[in-house]
Design a protein around this motif. Structure first.
Motif, PDB file in Angstrom:
ATOM      1  N   ASP A  65      23.535 -38.800 -14.540  1.00  0.00           N
ATOM      2  CA  ASP A  65      22.836 -37.684 -13.896  1.00  0.00           C
ATOM      3  C   ASP A  65      22.576 -37.953 -12.420  1.00  0.00           C
ATOM      4  OD1 ASP A  65      22.786 -36.233 -16.161  1.00  0.00           O
ATOM      5  OD2 ASP A  65      20.787 -36.928 -16.804  1.00  0.00           O
ATOM      6  N   THR A  66      22.261 -39.202 -12.113  1.00  0.00           N
ATOM      7  CA  THR A  66      21.981 -39.558 -10.718  1.00  0.00           C
ATOM      8  C   THR A  66      23.151 -40.333 -10.137  1.00  0.00           C
ATOM      9  OG1 THR A  66      19.652 -39.757 -11.291  1.00  0.00           O
ATOM     10  CG2 THR A  66      20.338 -40.760  -9.204  1.00  0.00           C
ATOM     11  N   THR A  90      25.163 -42.882  -8.123  1.00  0.00           N
ATOM     12  CA  THR A  90      24.676 -44.204  -7.705  1.00  0.00           C
ATOM     13  C   THR A  90      25.708 -44.913  -6.845  1.00  0.00           C
ATOM     14  OG1 THR A  90      23.445 -44.362  -9.772  1.00  0.00           O
ATOM     15  CG2 THR A  90      23.776 -46.403  -8.576  1.00  0.00           C
ATOM     16  N   GLU A 141      23.673 -37.185  -0.076  1.00  0.00           N
ATOM     17  CA  GLU A 141      22.545 -36.330  -0.463  1.00  0.00           C
ATOM     18  C   GLU A 141      22.643 -34.961   0.207  1.00  0.00           C
ATOM     19  OE1 GLU A 141      19.228 -38.875   0.468  1.00  0.00           O
ATOM     20  OE2 GLU A 141      19.416 -39.946  -1.447  1.00  0.00           O
ATOM     21  N   LYS A 167      20.821 -33.498  -3.764  1.00  0.00           N
ATOM     22  CA  LYS A 167      19.901 -34.292  -4.578  1.00  0.00           C
ATOM     23  C   LYS A 167      19.957 -35.761  -4.200  1.00  0.00           C
ATOM     24  CE  LYS A 167      22.565 -33.964  -8.802  1.00  0.00           C
ATOM     25  NZ  LYS A 167      22.874 -34.325 -10.130  1.00  0.00           N
ATOM     26  N   LYS A 168      18.917 -36.461  -4.637  1.00  0.00           N
ATOM     27  CA  LYS A 168      18.783 -37.887  -4.310  1.00  0.00           C
ATOM     28  C   LYS A 168      19.901 -38.703  -4.954  1.00  0.00           C
ATOM     29  CE  LYS A 168      15.247 -39.384  -1.877  1.00  0.00           C
ATOM     30  NZ  LYS A 168      15.720 -39.930  -0.589  1.00  0.00           N
TER      31      LYS A 168
END
Ligand code: AMP
Ligand code: MG
Length: 334
Positions: free
Chosen positions: A184-185, A187, A200, A205-206
């Motif tokens: 989801d994130t 990396t 970003e 998003k982060k």
């Protein structure tokens, strides 16, 4: 082995070598790569052999058209689409789920594959004429500084590969940013000139950064104990022949300490090389760093003193990642 030295005019000769399972070193915008047909496990095995590369260290697969990512991975998330639109062709590698046609040899046995579309006409032409995706790690002997000029590749690989395409010096000078987009994130597994901030801005998003990249790994932690998510990040890398020390601190103190150590070392008969980039010249530092290491090796210096780049997440952070590895994490704070 007789290594053919080619130019961009011989691109079809080079492509035939790749098609027939051979190895060709070629320029990209980041560093020179050593390429083989990514879907031919035997060809890829020869890349590991020529470089002396550990077999669990996966290769980046280079494609000639963004849509060719569909040959390698089953699905594209909205993030992946946005990243491709924003950064390809360019120095961003996306780690995605792999399709079964991608051999274990290419991915180091992982169920993911790193994919990128390089921003270099010679590289793109080579991929197009070869008619297959090209697996290519950096075209240096494993452990040595990455090659940013044709002469670096010739030094390391002449006699070990079928051909070397002599092209221009690499524009970027450090390897691509590696971004894992399987969760989801997103990396960052390896920092490069495309920064967390750039990513970003593109996806809204982060992004996370593999915490292992922030660790100033102690010298007494072995390769086996050190566990970053990108297998390649754990190995000793980019090492010059000389001992290397990084000096970190305010600019004035760094300069003074480098000068002090230089004088003291020269007094006891050491040949000393200095790497000190302009304070915030991160792009230039990325461009020159590996070439500088090789130049100092040629001069047979005994000791390299390097000024740290102060940047916690941008391009300077990517340069520092390479510098720390080159110095075996040998850093002095002043
Ligand atoms: P190089 O080919 O020398 O530029 O190194 C490639 C880098 O990408 C290494 O640090 C690898 O560990 C990393 N890499 C390639 N594919 C993957 C993957 N599927 N998962 C994680 N890291 C990868
Ligand atoms: Mg490499």
């Amino acid at each position: 082995m007789d290594t053919k030295l080619l130019t961009e005019k011989d691109i079809k000769v080079a492509a035939d070598i790749i098609k027939n399972g051979g190895l060709v070193a070629f320029p990209t915008e980041t560093v020179y790569g050593l390429g083989a047909d990514a879907l031919n496990a035997q060809a890829v095995a020869k890349v590991y052999e020529a470089k002396g590369r550990p077999s669990d260290n996966p290769m980046i697969v280079h494609i000639g058209r963004a849509s060719d990512i569909g040959q390698l991975t089953p699905r594209l998330s909205p993030d992946i689409v946005a990243l491709i639109e924003n950064f390809w062709p360019g120095p961003l590698t996306l780690v995605v789920k792999r399709k079964s046609c991608v051999p274990d040899r290419t991915t180091g046995g992982l169920d993911t594959v790193g994919v990128r579309m390089p921003d270099s006409k010679i590289a793109l032409d080579l991929i197009t004429w070869s008619g297959c995706p090209i697996a290519a790690p950096s075209a240096n002997l494993s452990g040595k500084p990455s090659p940013t000029k044709a002469e670096h590749v010739i030094e390391d690989l002449q006699g070990k590969v079928d051909a070397i395409i002599k092209g221009p010096d690499c524009r970027v000078g450090i390897e691509s940013t590696v971004l894992d987009v399987t969760g989801d994130t997103p990396t960052i597994l390896r920092p490069g000139v495309i920064t967390a901030e750039n990513i970003e801005a593109a996806i809204g998003k982060k992004v996370a950064v593999d915490p292992a990249l922030y660790v100033n790994r102690p010298r007494d932690v072995s390769d086996e104990e050190f566990k970053p998510k990108s297998p390649g990040m754990k190995y000793k890398h980019y090492a010059p022949k000389a001992d290397m020390t990084i000096i970190e601190g305010s600019r004035d103190k760094v300069k003074t300490e480098i000068e002090r150590l230089r004088v003291l070392n020269e007094r006891i008969g050491n040949k000393v090389g200095v790497i000190l980039f302009e304070e915030r010249a991160f792009i230039e530092a990325a461009h020159d760093f590996f070439a500088k290491l090789r130049e100092l090796d040629k001069q047979e210096v005994d000791l390299i003193l390097a000024g740290a780049m102060s940047d916690t997440d941008g391009v300077g952070f990517a340069v520092m990642n390479r510098m720390l590895k080159s110095a075996g994490y040998n850093i002095v704070r002043v």
